[in-house]
Design a protein around this motif. Structure first.
Motif, mmCIF file in Angstrom:
data_model
loop_
_atom_site.group_PDB
_atom_site.id
_atom_site.type_symbol
_atom_site.label_atom_id
_atom_site.label_comp_id
_atom_site.label_asym_id
_atom_site.label_seq_id
_atom_site.Cartn_x
_atom_site.Cartn_y
_atom_site.Cartn_z
ATOM 1 N N ALA A 9 0.875 -1.180 0.000
ATOM 2 C CA ALA A 9 0.000 0.000 0.000
ATOM 3 C C ALA A 9 0.910 1.226 0.000
ATOM 4 O O ALA A 9 1.561 1.532 0.996
ATOM 5 N N ILE A 10 0.970 1.912 -1.127
ATOM 6 C CA ILE A 10 1.953 2.995 -1.277
ATOM 7 C C ILE A 10 1.263 4.331 -1.553
ATOM 8 O O ILE A 10 0.417 4.451 -2.440
ATOM 9 N N SER A 11 1.625 5.327 -0.758
ATOM 10 C CA SER A 11 1.060 6.664 -0.917
ATOM 11 C C SER A 11 1.962 7.576 -1.737
ATOM 12 O O SER A 11 1.511 8.541 -2.351
ATOM 13 N N GLY A 12 3.268 7.252 -1.710
ATOM 14 C CA GLY A 12 4.272 8.137 -2.300
ATOM 15 C C GLY A 12 5.069 8.850 -1.232
ATOM 16 O O GLY A 12 6.083 9.491 -1.508
ATOM 17 N N ASN A 36 -5.757 7.106 -5.131
ATOM 18 C CA ASN A 36 -5.866 8.548 -5.385
ATOM 19 C C ASN A 36 -7.230 8.971 -4.833
ATOM 20 O O ASN A 36 -8.266 8.701 -5.425
ATOM 21 N N PHE A 37 -7.191 9.651 -3.676
ATOM 22 C CA PHE A 37 -8.440 10.023 -3.005
ATOM 23 C C PHE A 37 -9.030 11.327 -3.548
ATOM 24 O O PHE A 37 -10.093 11.749 -3.116
ATOM 25 N N ASN A 38 -8.304 11.966 -4.478
ATOM 26 C CA ASN A 38 -8.798 13.197 -5.124
ATOM 27 C C ASN A 38 -9.210 14.262 -4.109
ATOM 28 O O ASN A 38 -10.258 14.903 -4.237
ATOM 29 N N LEU A 39 -8.355 14.447 -3.104
ATOM 30 C CA LEU A 39 -8.645 15.434 -2.058
ATOM 31 C C LEU A 39 -7.742 16.660 -2.149
ATOM 32 O O LEU A 39 -8.034 17.686 -1.517
ATOM 33 N N ARG A 40 -6.639 16.560 -2.936
ATOM 34 C CA ARG A 40 -5.675 17.663 -2.961
ATOM 35 C C ARG A 40 -5.381 18.140 -4.391
ATOM 36 O O ARG A 40 -4.292 18.627 -4.675
ATOM 37 N N VAL A 62 2.054 -1.852 -11.005
ATOM 38 C CA VAL A 62 1.408 -0.814 -10.200
ATOM 39 C C VAL A 62 -0.099 -0.833 -10.458
ATOM 40 O O VAL A 62 -0.540 -0.862 -11.606
ATOM 41 N N PHE A 63 -0.864 -0.803 -9.365
ATOM 42 C CA PHE A 63 -2.323 -0.713 -9.451
ATOM 43 C C PHE A 63 -2.758 0.637 -8.895
ATOM 44 O O PHE A 63 -2.302 1.049 -7.822
ATOM 45 N N ILE A 64 -3.613 1.327 -9.627
ATOM 46 C CA ILE A 64 -4.106 2.641 -9.216
ATOM 47 C C ILE A 64 -5.627 2.593 -9.107
ATOM 48 O O ILE A 64 -6.298 2.044 -9.982
ATOM 49 N N GLN A 65 -6.161 3.181 -8.051
ATOM 50 C CA GLN A 65 -7.614 3.281 -7.902
ATOM 51 C C GLN A 65 -7.979 4.712 -7.502
ATOM 52 O O GLN A 65 -7.409 5.269 -6.560
ATOM 53 N N ASN A 66 -8.907 5.306 -8.232
ATOM 54 C CA ASN A 66 -9.381 6.662 -7.932
ATOM 55 C C ASN A 66 -10.682 6.600 -7.144
ATOM 56 O O ASN A 66 -11.558 5.781 -7.448
ATOM 57 N N PHE A 67 -10.818 7.473 -6.141
ATOM 58 C CA PHE A 67 -12.005 7.507 -5.306
ATOM 59 C C PHE A 67 -12.575 8.915 -5.224
ATOM 60 O O PHE A 67 -11.823 9.896 -5.207
ATOM 61 N N ASP A 68 -13.897 8.997 -5.141
ATOM 62 C CA ASP A 68 -14.557 10.259 -4.795
ATOM 63 C C ASP A 68 -14.785 10.198 -3.287
ATOM 64 O O ASP A 68 -15.868 9.846 -2.812
ATOM 65 N N THR A 69 -13.744 10.532 -2.539
ATOM 66 C CA THR A 69 -13.751 10.338 -1.086
ATOM 67 C C THR A 69 -14.788 11.207 -0.388
ATOM 68 O O THR A 69 -15.447 10.766 0.559
ATOM 69 N N GLU A 70 -14.917 12.463 -0.829
ATOM 70 C CA GLU A 70 -15.873 13.359 -0.191
ATOM 71 C C GLU A 70 -17.306 12.841 -0.353
ATOM 72 O O GLU A 70 -18.105 12.886 0.588
ATOM 73 N N ALA A 71 -17.635 12.350 -1.533
ATOM 74 C CA ALA A 71 -18.982 11.815 -1.773
ATOM 75 C C ALA A 71 -19.236 10.598 -0.886
ATOM 76 O O ALA A 71 -20.327 10.447 -0.309
ATOM 77 N N ALA A 84 -11.539 7.569 3.820
ATOM 78 C CA ALA A 84 -10.327 7.157 3.104
ATOM 79 C C ALA A 84 -9.832 5.800 3.603
ATOM 80 O O ALA A 84 -9.414 4.945 2.809
ATOM 81 N N ARG A 85 -9.897 5.598 4.898
ATOM 82 C CA ARG A 85 -9.449 4.328 5.481
ATOM 83 C C ARG A 85 -10.310 3.162 4.977
ATOM 84 O O ARG A 85 -9.790 2.126 4.552
ATOM 85 N N GLU A 86 -11.629 3.347 5.015
ATOM 86 C CA GLU A 86 -12.526 2.272 4.583
ATOM 87 C C GLU A 86 -12.349 1.963 3.101
ATOM 88 O O GLU A 86 -12.293 0.794 2.701
ATOM 89 N N LEU A 87 -12.277 3.029 2.283
ATOM 90 C CA LEU A 87 -12.099 2.831 0.846
ATOM 91 C C LEU A 87 -10.779 2.121 0.552
ATOM 92 O O LEU A 87 -10.711 1.213 -0.282
ATOM 93 N N ARG A 88 -9.737 2.552 1.247
ATOM 94 C CA ARG A 88 -8.396 1.999 1.034
ATOM 95 C C ARG A 88 -8.353 0.507 1.346
ATOM 96 O O ARG A 88 -7.952 -0.316 0.511
ATOM 97 N N TYR A 89 -8.780 0.147 2.559
ATOM 98 C CA TYR A 89 -8.652 -1.247 2.977
ATOM 99 C C TYR A 89 -9.626 -2.159 2.238
ATOM 100 O O TYR A 89 -9.313 -3.329 1.978
#
Length: 431
Positions: A9-12, A36-40, A62-71, A84-89
């Motif tokens: 699980a890599i954030s950068g 990519n939580f699309n928060l910044r 590399v696997f990438i997943q985009n989320f609409d975290t605020e929604a 973010a935690r729930e979506l991530r895990y």
């Protein structure tokens, strides 16, 4: 671990990037997974691009997943961090399952462990909240947990490893950051060996937790008298034997969402039928037992359909069998009369008026128990039979023109019994 197939699980950020470099150096079989939580805004996209470049550099998938975290946070009424935690895990777990990864590796370290301990401490917690982050939890492994943030930074600089800085980590908006920047430095000033002392404390607390679990398991073994997929039955006398029933009740039922512990303790001496309910479970006093069951504030469509009344037409009955929520009902002509039992009854076929209806019993339902004089409320009958709340809830009745033919699996009604004037005997059997 080296021969296992893992996903990091890599954030950068520095921690997960160092973990990736270490796994590469050790020739581990691993891939990278980035959320990519699309928060910044552009910063989030830059993190994603960095991870993709790192994957090319290390020659790993590399696997990438985009989320609409605020929604998601708004929809589920939770904080951005929790969303973010729930979506991530959830995604990591799904990825591991689909692609057969043995482990999900996260880059939690000793300072994260201390911060989690302090968060739980300040919010109030039991012993389990003070035993730290586990190094291995199911398939989630945290290989950097023994190392401090300072050691990881020193390694990154010595190896000239590049990483991304998340500016939100400097914000005092979140409790973890407040503890990280304002509280922990003071504690380290008081005790420069804070992390070493903390590791010793965790070891002691985990030893104590093992003793508690052993004692709890011993009480549970004596207390649990019956269990299946729908309920667990506990003998109340076993809780009354211990010195601190509340502590045992807390440890036994804390994972089922209960919070009003005084009410739970009061169930030990409450009247039969009293209960305490959480968002997911119900704990009911029944005679000398506590019975734990699932409960759902919103029934899913399958549950709703399962509890709907079933209408049985004459045509369906003539076919000989009907599938119902309680099993398969078989209808057949009988040459001779045999004794009724729990799974089969014999009735006068000419007394049945169609359609028949199979439904849950309701308050106010009355029937004439075969072999007895007069009528009786179904609720009183079930009480006299000393059924548990679960057994009562699972009781169905078969009716004809709203007259009870059979309290299914329990007692037939006298009004439909076979007599000397009966021309056709009908057998109704539940399997």
């Amino acid at each position: 671990m080296k021969n296992a197939k893992s996903v990091i699980a890599i954030s950068g950020g520095i921690d997960s990037v160092v973990l990736a470099h270490l796994c590469h150096k050790l020739n581990f079989n691993f891939a990278l997974a980035h959320c990519n939580f699309n928060l910044r805004g552009k910063e989030s996209d830059a993190d994603e691009a960095f991870v993709l470049d790192l994957g090319e550099q290390l020659d790993v998938e590399v696997f990438i997943q985009n989320f609409d975290t605020e929604a998601y946070a708004n929809e589920n009424k939770c904080s951005i961090q929790m969303a973010a935690r729930e979506l991530r895990y959830d995604w990591f777990s799904e990825l591991a399952q689909q692609l057969n990864f043995d482990y999900i590796l996260t880059a939690h370290h000793a300072d994260d462990n201390l911060e989690t301990f302090l968060i739980n401490f300040t919010r109030g917690t039991g012993l389990n909240g003070l035993t730290g982050i586990p190094e291995l939890n199911d398939n989630i492994a945290r290989p950097l947990l023994p190392f401090s943030r300072a050691v990881i930074e020193a390694y990154a600089k010595a190896e000239t490893i590049k990483w991304r800085e998340d500016l939100s980590n400097t914000s005092r908006k979140y409790l973890r950051n407040k503890l990280r920047h304002d509280v922990v430095p003071i504690l380290k000033e008081i005790n420069p060996q804070l992390l070493d002392s903390f590791q010793s404390t965790l070891a002691y607390l985990n030893d104590t937790a093992d003793i508690v679990e052993e004692s709890l398991n011993a009480v549970a073994k004596r207390a649990i008298t019956d269990m299946d997929d729908n309920h667990i039955k506990f003998k109340i006398s076993e809780f009354k034997k211990v010195n601190n029933p509340k502590a045992y009740l807390f440890e036994m039922f804390k994972d089922y969402g209960f919070s009003e512990w005084s009410d739970v303790v009061n169930l030990l001496d409450a009247e039969t039928g009293k209960y305490v309910i959480s968002s997911t479970h119900k704990l009911t006093k029944h005679r000398e037992f506590l019975i734990l069951t699932n409960c759902h504030s919103e029934l899913d469509s399958e549950s709703i359909s399962k509890n709907k009344p079933v209408t049985l037409s004459a045509v369906e009955v003539q076919k000989g069998q009907v599938k119902t929520p309680v099993g398969i009902l078989f209808f057949d002509e009988a040459d001779s009369l045999k004794d009724n039992n729990q799974s089969a009854i014999y009735v006068d076929a000419e007394k049945l008026k169609y359609p028949l209806e199979l439904r849950h019993w309701q308050t106010g339902d009355v029937f004439y128990p075969i072999g007895m004089k007069g009528k009786k409320k179904v609720s009183k009958y079930l009480k006299d039979e000393k059924l548990t709340p679960i057994e009562k809830d699972d009781t169905w009745i078969l009716t004809s023109e709203n007259k009870i033919v059979w309290v299914v699996g329990r007692r037939a009604d006298d009004r439909f019994k076979v007599t000397d004037q009966t021309n056709q005997i009908f057998k109704i059997e539940l399997r």
